[in-house]
Design a protein around this motif. Structure first.
Motif, PDB file in Angstrom:
ATOM      1  N   LEU A 166     -93.773  89.528  26.042  1.00 52.43           N
ATOM      2  CA  LEU A 166     -92.460  89.135  26.536  1.00 52.43           C
ATOM      3  C   LEU A 166     -91.622  88.548  25.415  1.00 52.43           C
ATOM      4  CD1 LEU A 166     -93.606  87.428  29.858  1.00 52.43           C
ATOM      5  CD2 LEU A 166     -92.760  89.760  29.555  1.00 52.43           C
ATOM      6  N   PRO A 167     -90.317  88.429  25.622  1.00 52.72           N
ATOM      7  CA  PRO A 167     -89.479  87.745  24.628  1.00 52.72           C
ATOM      8  C   PRO A 167     -89.946  86.313  24.410  1.00 52.72           C
ATOM      9  CG  PRO A 167     -88.120  88.954  26.191  1.00 52.72           C
ATOM     10  CD  PRO A 167     -89.520  89.028  26.706  1.00 52.72           C
ATOM     11  N   ARG A 168     -89.736  85.808  23.195  1.00 54.12           N
ATOM     12  CA  ARG A 168     -90.249  84.491  22.827  1.00 54.12           C
ATOM     13  C   ARG A 168     -89.701  83.382  23.723  1.00 54.12           C
ATOM     14  NH1 ARG A 168     -92.516  83.269  17.955  1.00 54.12           N
ATOM     15  NH2 ARG A 168     -91.729  85.236  17.146  1.00 54.12           N
ATOM     16  N   SER A 169     -88.444  83.496  24.138  1.00 52.16           N
ATOM     17  CA  SER A 169     -87.831  82.442  24.933  1.00 52.16           C
ATOM     18  C   SER A 169     -88.380  82.380  26.353  1.00 52.16           C
ATOM     19  CB  SER A 169     -86.315  82.657  24.993  1.00 52.16           C
ATOM     20  OG  SER A 169     -86.022  83.935  25.558  1.00 52.16           O
ATOM     21  N   ALA A 170     -88.981  83.466  26.848  1.00 58.31           N
ATOM     22  CA  ALA A 170     -89.466  83.501  28.226  1.00 58.31           C
ATOM     23  C   ALA A 170     -90.957  83.246  28.341  1.00 58.31           C
ATOM     24  CB  ALA A 170     -89.133  84.858  28.855  1.00 58.31           C
ATOM     25  N   ARG A 171     -91.674  83.153  27.233  1.00 58.23           N
ATOM     26  CA  ARG A 171     -93.129  83.091  27.299  1.00 58.23           C
ATOM     27  C   ARG A 171     -93.638  81.841  27.997  1.00 58.23           C
ATOM     28  NH1 ARG A 171     -94.409  85.004  21.074  1.00 58.23           N
ATOM     29  NH2 ARG A 171     -93.669  87.171  21.302  1.00 58.23           N
TER      30      ARG A 171
ATOM     31  N   GLN B 176     -96.355  79.181  32.601  1.00 53.71           N
ATOM     32  CA  GLN B 176     -96.498  78.146  33.611  1.00 53.71           C
ATOM     33  C   GLN B 176     -96.383  78.710  35.021  1.00 53.71           C
ATOM     34  OE1 GLN B 176     -97.556  75.307  32.757  1.00 53.71           O
ATOM     35  NE2 GLN B 176     -97.267  75.585  30.546  1.00 53.71           N
ATOM     36  N   ALA B 177     -95.484  79.675  35.213  1.00 52.42           N
ATOM     37  CA  ALA B 177     -95.391  80.317  36.526  1.00 52.42           C
ATOM     38  C   ALA B 177     -96.667  81.088  36.850  1.00 52.42           C
ATOM     39  CB  ALA B 177     -94.178  81.243  36.563  1.00 52.42           C
TER      40      ALA B 177
ATOM     41  N   TYR C 256     -91.067  78.486  41.391  1.00 51.13           N
ATOM     42  CA  TYR C 256     -91.164  77.758  40.126  1.00 51.13           C
ATOM     43  C   TYR C 256     -90.053  78.173  39.165  1.00 51.13           C
ATOM     44  CZ  TYR C 256     -92.856  76.118  35.637  1.00 51.13           C
ATOM     45  OH  TYR C 256     -92.938  75.508  34.408  1.00 51.13           O
ATOM     46  N   LEU C 257     -89.778  79.456  39.072  1.00 51.87           N
ATOM     47  CA  LEU C 257     -88.722  79.915  38.171  1.00 51.87           C
ATOM     48  C   LEU C 257     -87.347  79.434  38.606  1.00 51.87           C
ATOM     49  CD1 LEU C 257     -89.912  83.585  37.492  1.00 51.87           C
ATOM     50  CD2 LEU C 257     -90.169  81.579  36.021  1.00 51.87           C
ATOM     51  N   ASN C 258     -87.202  79.075  39.885  1.00 52.55           N
ATOM     52  CA  ASN C 258     -85.940  78.536  40.384  1.00 52.55           C
ATOM     53  C   ASN C 258     -85.917  77.012  40.430  1.00 52.55           C
ATOM     54  OD1 ASN C 258     -84.089  80.820  41.221  1.00 52.55           O
ATOM     55  ND2 ASN C 258     -85.970  81.436  42.239  1.00 52.55           N
ATOM     56  N   GLY C 259     -86.920  76.378  39.830  1.00 53.84           N
ATOM     57  CA  GLY C 259     -86.886  74.924  39.691  1.00 53.84           C
ATOM     58  C   GLY C 259     -87.691  74.147  40.699  1.00 53.84           C
TER      59      GLY C 259
ATOM     60  N   LYS D 194     -94.452  73.860  43.077  1.00 56.00           N
ATOM     61  CA  LYS D 194     -95.362  73.525  44.166  1.00 56.00           C
ATOM     62  C   LYS D 194     -96.603  72.787  43.683  1.00 56.00           C
ATOM     63  CE  LYS D 194     -96.319  76.568  47.194  1.00 56.00           C
ATOM     64  NZ  LYS D 194     -96.769  77.830  47.825  1.00 56.00           N
ATOM     65  N   PHE D 195     -96.878  72.856  42.394  1.00 51.99           N
ATOM     66  CA  PHE D 195     -98.064  72.210  41.830  1.00 51.99           C
ATOM     67  C   PHE D 195     -97.654  71.357  40.626  1.00 51.99           C
ATOM     68  CE2 PHE D 195     -99.354  76.301  43.646  1.00 51.99           C
ATOM     69  CZ  PHE D 195    -100.269  75.873  44.595  1.00 51.99           C
ATOM     70  N   PRO D 196     -96.923  70.273  40.860  1.00 55.00           N
ATOM     71  CA  PRO D 196     -96.504  69.452  39.714  1.00 55.00           C
ATOM     72  C   PRO D 196     -97.670  68.791  39.001  1.00 55.00           C
ATOM     73  CG  PRO D 196     -95.989  68.368  41.803  1.00 55.00           C
ATOM     74  CD  PRO D 196     -96.436  69.747  42.139  1.00 55.00           C
ATOM     75  N   GLU D 197     -98.806  68.653  39.688  1.00 52.65           N
ATOM     76  CA  GLU D 197     -99.956  68.017  39.048  1.00 52.65           C
ATOM     77  C   GLU D 197    -100.528  68.858  37.920  1.00 52.65           C
ATOM     78  OE1 GLU D 197    -101.355  70.410  42.586  1.00 52.65           O
ATOM     79  OE2 GLU D 197     -99.779  68.942  42.149  1.00 52.65           O
ATOM     80  N   LEU D 198    -100.208  70.154  37.875  1.00 51.97           N
ATOM     81  CA  LEU D 198    -100.680  70.988  36.769  1.00 51.97           C
ATOM     82  C   LEU D 198    -100.010  70.632  35.460  1.00 51.97           C
ATOM     83  CD1 LEU D 198    -100.861  74.539  38.410  1.00 51.97           C
ATOM     84  CD2 LEU D 198    -102.734  72.966  37.952  1.00 51.97           C
ATOM     85  N   GLY D 199     -98.752  70.150  35.530  1.00 51.16           N
ATOM     86  CA  GLY D 199     -98.041  69.788  34.318  1.00 51.16           C
ATOM     87  C   GLY D 199     -97.667  70.990  33.477  1.00 51.16           C
TER      88      GLY D 199
END
Length: 419
Positions: free
Chosen positions: A200-205, A210-211, A353-356, A359-364
């Motif tokens: 993928l492009p570097r900015s989206a990796r 995380q998603a 997740y991609l929309n902000g 669901k799993f904030p504990e993953l960090g």
């Protein structure tokens, strides 16, 4: 202003002539058309490559199931990574083969009695209907018509048999692909995922990484929960079948366990099969009791186990589950119904997740994925690096990252055009 000069006509705002609602509808329309065309192209490509796509999807589910076993072998028992992956996969094959063998023996032992009871029940029912409605002549006419149709369709029957043989070959190839992919998904899941993200492009990796982590958690929660729910259904209905058809209780339990992986529809169909078997074997009263057992087990599963075990991991409304199963079955039959709900759950988590909405904030977000192009336990690659002009040193690179962009000419001395 002289007479030779002409006055320019006033400019009209064409956008003002179109109502804002029409402009918004047109804007949404072409966007929806593009999205629909993209979805149709993806579905067409998946249908074209179904021999590969379906085994890979099965391998993902098998990997989710076997990952705890592989971790216990690798982290606690200190078994090498490759060997632990192989042992996990071999253990699954042994368990499945054992269940099939036991089910086959149970069917072979109980089918004779069931066949005798079914034939006697059918003969009794047919004699009653024939005496009441006089169906013998009609049956003879229907049998002659069936024989004539079979003789006329011999070519179609032969071609259908050849098609069935080709389908069996495709299933065998798909099973081999699934086992092969499962082994490598267990052996180096992080390396494979990092390779995919590296495309993928570097900015989206990082966001995709995380998603993907959250999607994997959702898929794992769904798969393990569905296994537990299917086991509860199989044990409950199997115990009920023991009292009526003890020789076929194990095959019925295995059938219910497999069918429960198709949400809603699978439990209904397999439960109906269990009731029909009891009806043929023991009559209406036993069938009604078995129906009560099936309904009780399914009510406990749908109203207690599913909401409690799924929790927030797979937050799909029951309407969304029904629609997903219906759409999957229409698009790809049984395979679509099997994978529709986990796919919808993973897409729900990833898109949120991609929309902000995490669901799993504990993953960090601390688990930044290095873009690896080799396996995690691969040996280092020997390279010859130049420390200073005229001196070569052998060294080894333990991790080659796709993000590392070497500076061309950094090691070459200035003023030397040959380097």
């Amino acid at each position: 202003m002289t007479s030779s000069q002409t006055t320019a006509p006033p400019r009209t705002d064409e956008s003002g002539a179109v109502p804002p609602a029409i402009r918004a509808a047109a804007s949404w329309s072409w966007r929806m058309l593009l999205i629909g065309a993209f979805v149709a192209a993806v579905l067409w490509l998946l249908a074209l490559l179904k021999t590969i796509v379906v085994p890979v999807a099965v391998a993902l589910l098998l990997t989710i199931m076997l990952t705890p076993v592989r971790r216990v072998l690798h982290e606690r028992l200190r078994v090498p990574r490759g060997l632990s992956a192989g042992l996990s996969l071999i253990g699954l094959i042994v368990v499945v083969a054992g269940l099939i063998t036991l089910a086959g023996q149970s069917i072979a032992n109980g089918f004779a009695d069931l066949r005798t009871q079914a034939i006697s029940g059918f003969n009794e029912l047919w004699s009653q209907l024939s005496a009441t409605f006089g169906l013998e002549k009609q049956l003879q006419s229907y049998s002659e018509d069936i024989l004539n149709q079979l003789e006329a369709q011999q070519g179609a029957i032969v071609s259908g048999a050849l098609g069935a043989a080709a389908t069996a070959g495709s299933v065998l190839v798909g099973a081999l692909i699934a086992l092969f992919c499962t082994f490598f998904f267990l052996y180096d899941p992080r390396g494979i995922w990092s390779w995919i993200v590296g495309l993928l492009p570097r900015s989206a990796r990082e966001r995709v990484n995380q998603a993907g982590r959250r999607g994997a958690v959702t898929l794992a929660a769904y798969t393990r929960t569905q296994i537990l729910v299917a086991a509860v259904d199989a044990v409950g209905i199997g115990i009920g079948a023991v009292f009526f058809v003890p020789s076929l209780a194990l095959p019925i339990a295995i059938l219910v366990f497999v069918g429960s992986f198709v949400p809603v529809v699978g439990a209904i169909v397999t439960g109906a099969i269990a009731v029909v078997v009891v009806l043929v074997s023991n009559g209406w009263v036993a069938a009604l009791i078995m129906l009560g057992v099936v309904l009780l087990v399914q009510q406990i599963e749908s109203h207690a186990l599913q909401p409690f075990l799924m929790g927030q991991a797979v937050s799909l409304h029951p309407v969304a589950v029904i629609l997903a199963v219906a759409a999957g079955s229409l698009a790809a039959g049984i395979v679509g119904a099997l994978f529709a709900v986990p796919l919808a759950a993973v897409l729900n988590t990833v898109i949120l997740y991609l929309n902000g909405h995490d669901k799993f904030p504990e993953l960090g977000d601390e688990d930044a994925l290095p873009i690896r192009w080799r396996a995690a336990d691969a040996p280092p690659i020997p390279l010859r690096l130049r420390r200073s002009p005229g001196v070569l040193a052998d060294t080894a690179v333990d991790d080659v990252s796709a993000d590392a962009e070497p500076d061309a000419g950094a090691d070459a001395p200035k003023g030397d055009p040959k380097r």
